[in-house]
Motif scaffolding. Structure first.
Motif, PDB file in Angstrom:
ATOM      1  N   GLY A  14      -2.000  -5.627  -1.149  1.00 45.59           N
ATOM      2  CA  GLY A  14      -0.947  -4.689  -0.591  1.00 45.59           C
ATOM      3  C   GLY A  14      -1.497  -4.482   0.910  1.00 45.59           C
ATOM      4  O   GLY A  14      -2.319  -4.994   1.669  1.00 45.59           O
ATOM      5  N   GLY A  17      -5.357  -3.870   0.769  1.00 47.15           N
ATOM      6  CA  GLY A  17      -6.108  -4.729   0.190  1.00 47.15           C
ATOM      7  C   GLY A  17      -6.130  -6.269   0.958  1.00 47.15           C
ATOM      8  O   GLY A  17      -6.937  -7.091   1.331  1.00 47.15           O
ATOM      9  N   ALA A  97      -8.247  -2.609  -4.750  1.00 42.32           N
ATOM     10  CA  ALA A  97      -7.261  -1.989  -3.843  1.00 42.32           C
ATOM     11  C   ALA A  97      -5.834  -1.847  -4.331  1.00 42.32           C
ATOM     12  O   ALA A  97      -4.905  -2.653  -3.904  1.00 42.32           O
ATOM     13  N   PRO A  99      -2.740  -0.094  -6.729  1.00 38.23           N
ATOM     14  CA  PRO A  99      -2.091   1.297  -6.484  1.00 38.23           C
ATOM     15  C   PRO A  99      -3.090   2.695  -7.298  1.00 38.23           C
ATOM     16  O   PRO A  99      -3.670   2.540  -8.190  1.00 38.23           O
ATOM     17  N   LYS A 105      -6.021   1.810 -12.672  1.00 35.33           N
ATOM     18  CA  LYS A 105      -7.549   1.237 -12.353  1.00 35.33           C
ATOM     19  C   LYS A 105      -8.476   1.036 -13.096  1.00 35.33           C
ATOM     20  O   LYS A 105      -9.077  -0.011 -13.460  1.00 35.33           O
ATOM     21  N   VAL A 108      -7.577  -1.967 -15.355  1.00 37.24           N
ATOM     22  CA  VAL A 108      -7.860  -3.293 -14.405  1.00 37.24           C
ATOM     23  C   VAL A 108      -9.366  -3.537 -14.535  1.00 37.24           C
ATOM     24  O   VAL A 108      -9.853  -4.681 -14.537  1.00 37.24           O
TER      25      VAL A 108
HETATM   26  P1  NAD Z   1       0.063  -0.934  -1.812  1.00 39.25           P
HETATM   27  O1  NAD Z   1       1.033  -0.425  -2.744  1.00 39.25           O
HETATM   28  O2  NAD Z   1       0.349  -1.404  -0.389  1.00 39.25           O
HETATM   29  O3  NAD Z   1      -0.764  -2.271  -2.552  1.00 39.25           O
HETATM   30  C1  NAD Z   1      -1.250  -2.312  -3.958  1.00 39.25           C
HETATM   31  C2  NAD Z   1      -1.212  -3.723  -4.377  1.00 39.25           C
HETATM   32  O4  NAD Z   1      -1.647  -3.790  -5.571  1.00 39.25           O
HETATM   33  C3  NAD Z   1       0.158  -4.708  -4.377  1.00 39.25           C
HETATM   34  O5  NAD Z   1       0.162  -5.669  -3.879  1.00 39.25           O
HETATM   35  C4  NAD Z   1       0.409  -4.640  -6.039  1.00 39.25           C
HETATM   36  O6  NAD Z   1       1.168  -5.781  -6.340  1.00 39.25           O
HETATM   37  C5  NAD Z   1      -0.856  -4.747  -6.249  1.00 39.25           C
HETATM   38  N1  NAD Z   1      -1.236  -4.640  -7.821  1.00 39.25           N
HETATM   39  C6  NAD Z   1      -0.511  -3.608  -8.660  1.00 39.25           C
HETATM   40  N2  NAD Z   1      -0.812  -3.540  -9.900  1.00 39.25           N
HETATM   41  C7  NAD Z   1      -2.225  -4.597  -9.786  1.00 39.25           C
HETATM   42  C8  NAD Z   1      -2.808  -4.993 -10.735  1.00 39.25           C
HETATM   43  N3  NAD Z   1      -2.802  -4.537 -12.144  1.00 39.25           N
HETATM   44  N4  NAD Z   1      -3.799  -5.962 -10.605  1.00 39.25           N
HETATM   45  C9  NAD Z   1      -3.882  -6.295  -9.277  1.00 39.25           C
HETATM   46  N5  NAD Z   1      -3.078  -5.995  -8.166  1.00 39.25           N
HETATM   47  C10 NAD Z   1      -2.260  -5.036  -8.573  1.00 39.25           C
HETATM   48  O7  NAD Z   1      -1.313   0.058  -1.972  1.00 39.25           O
HETATM   49  P2  NAD Z   1      -2.292   0.234  -0.550  1.00 39.25           P
HETATM   50  O8  NAD Z   1      -1.748   1.229   0.278  1.00 39.25           O
HETATM   51  O9  NAD Z   1      -2.831  -1.040  -0.131  1.00 39.25           O
HETATM   52  O10 NAD Z   1      -3.390   1.012  -1.457  1.00 39.25           O
HETATM   53  C11 NAD Z   1      -4.239   0.479  -2.281  1.00 39.25           C
HETATM   54  C12 NAD Z   1      -5.623   1.478  -2.597  1.00 39.25           C
HETATM   55  O11 NAD Z   1      -6.064   1.440  -1.240  1.00 39.25           O
HETATM   56  C13 NAD Z   1      -5.062   2.663  -3.345  1.00 39.25           C
HETATM   57  O12 NAD Z   1      -6.013   3.219  -4.104  1.00 39.25           O
HETATM   58  C14 NAD Z   1      -5.245   3.740  -1.938  1.00 39.25           C
HETATM   59  O13 NAD Z   1      -5.817   4.973  -2.266  1.00 39.25           O
HETATM   60  C15 NAD Z   1      -6.228   2.956  -1.106  1.00 39.25           C
HETATM   61  N6  NAD Z   1      -6.157   3.221   0.112  1.00 39.25           N
HETATM   62  C16 NAD Z   1      -4.985   3.299   1.011  1.00 39.25           C
HETATM   63  C17 NAD Z   1      -4.888   3.387   2.509  1.00 39.25           C
HETATM   64  C18 NAD Z   1      -3.528   3.459   3.249  1.00 39.25           C
HETATM   65  O14 NAD Z   1      -3.647   3.781   4.385  1.00 39.25           O
HETATM   66  N7  NAD Z   1      -2.581   2.817   2.439  1.00 39.25           N
HETATM   67  C19 NAD Z   1      -6.067   3.953   3.023  1.00 39.25           C
HETATM   68  C20 NAD Z   1      -7.225   3.964   2.325  1.00 39.25           C
HETATM   69  C21 NAD Z   1      -7.276   3.439   0.956  1.00 39.25           C
END
Ligand code: NAD
Length: 291
Positions: A14, A17, A97, A99, A105, A108
């Motif tokens: 996402g 990631g 990275a 949800p 988490k 997984v």
């Molecule tokens: P996102 O929703 O954009 O992406 C999540 C991805 O995980 C998706 O591609 C989804 O298909 C995949 N996914 C779902 N279930 C899964 C599984 N069981 N195994 C593998 N992949 C799976 O989320 P994001 O914004 O990239 O956030 C991801 C993490 O990063 C979270 O923990 C969030 O706190 C952290 N984070 C996000 C940001 C931000 O600005 N978006 C910044 C820093 C940290």
């Protein structure tokens, strides 16, 4: 002593990631991208194509390295897999990275522990969970820690690193070293803290700004002027609200203290309900030209 990292697997393709994976690939690491099915990975390939263009023009490169060539090479070198065992089989480091759902988490990481080599280091990019919430589920708490990146990692390149009391110091140092090698600025934390450094500072700052405006002490633009003129900071708090988007602070504060809930309601009544959601919507505390 630090361990040598060659192969990196990123779980979740996402927003963050994909950026973490590309950042590591851009700096020469062999990267595998794992997500739950091939349709999602097909979308991820498109996202990586767009990221390659961004990196070619925006990402800092070492002296003498051509950004476009490095981005093309990174893109071509990415490996994709929707099979966890296949994705993890050669990994020296797995960065999660997925949800922000604790049970997901934990599940997984448990599955990952069954299929990854025993030497593989596990890291979570979680923004709000503490690594000790997850550590026991990894089956290898000594080889597990948080490695937290900011959105748009090629520009905002902090890497906050936070272990638990059980994290092996050698593993911690390996990740500090890895962060440097992928062009990030490592910020080692000595113990666990929700919000790491950035949000421990930013959240109270933004809350204080909102209180000044919501309680009628000063206009949002004037709050920003004071901050920028008096400290030299390029952005005041309300500019930052607009960049983050107003939904995120609303969601956080709507579940907070009495004061935070009152401020969330003010944000909703005066901005969110009027479609003023921040920069992405064309208007928040400021208006933005839309192309
Ligand atoms: P996102 O929703 O954009 O992406 C999540 C991805 O995980 C998706 O591609 C989804 O298909 C995949 N996914 C779902 N279930 C899964 C599984 N069981 N195994 C593998 N992949 C799976 O989320 P994001 O914004 O990239 O956030 C991801 C993490 O990063 C979270 O923990 C969030 O706190 C952290 N984070 C996000 C940001 C931000 O600005 N978006 C910044 C820093 C940290």
């Amino acid at each position: 002593m630090t361990q040598t990292i060659h192969n990196v697997t990123v779980l979740g393709s996402g927003v963050l990631g994909s950026q973490i994976a590309f950042q590591a690939a851009f700096h020469g690491f062999a990267v595998t991208v794992y997500d739950i099915n091939d349709d999602i990975l097909a979308d991820a390939r498109k996202r990586f194509g767009a990221l390659a263009e961004v990196y070619a023009t925006q990402a800092p490169t070492p002296e003498g390295v051509d950004g476009k060539a490095a981005a093309d090479q990174a893109l071509a070198g990415l490996r994709y897999s929707s099979d966890l065992a296949d994705a993890a089989k050669d990994a020296d480091l797995v960065i999660e990275a997925i949800p922000e759902i604790l049970d997901l988490k934990r599940k997984v990481f448990g599955n990952l522990n069954d299929v990854a080599p025993s030497s593989t280091i596990f890291a979570t990019n979680s923004s709000t969970l503490l690594p000790s919430d997850i550590a026991d589920a990894t089956g290898r708490p000594d080889r597990f820690l948080a490695l937290h990146f900011a959105n748009e990692v090629w520009l905002h390149n902090t890497a906050e690193i936070m272990g638990t009391a059980q994290t092996d110091p050698e593993v911690f140092d390996t990740i500090v070293d890895f962060a440097t090698k992928i062009g990030a600025v490592p910020i080692p934390m000595h113990k666990e803290k929700a919000g790491y450094v950035l949000n421990s500072l930013l959240v109270p700052f933004l809350t204080a700004a909102l209180e000044l405006a919501a309680d009628g002490y000063a206009e949002p633009h004037d709050v920003d002027k004071v901050w920028s003129i008096a400290t030299g900071a390029p952005l005041g708090p309300f500019r930052i609200f607009d960049i983050v988007g107003l939904h995120t602070p609303y969601n956080i504060m709507a579940n907070g203290t009495d004061l935070e809930r009152r401020l969330a309601q003010w944000l909703k009544d005066n901005y969110i309900d009027q479609g003023k959601l921040g920069r992405a919507s064309g208007e928040g505390f400021y208006t933005y030209p839309q192309n």
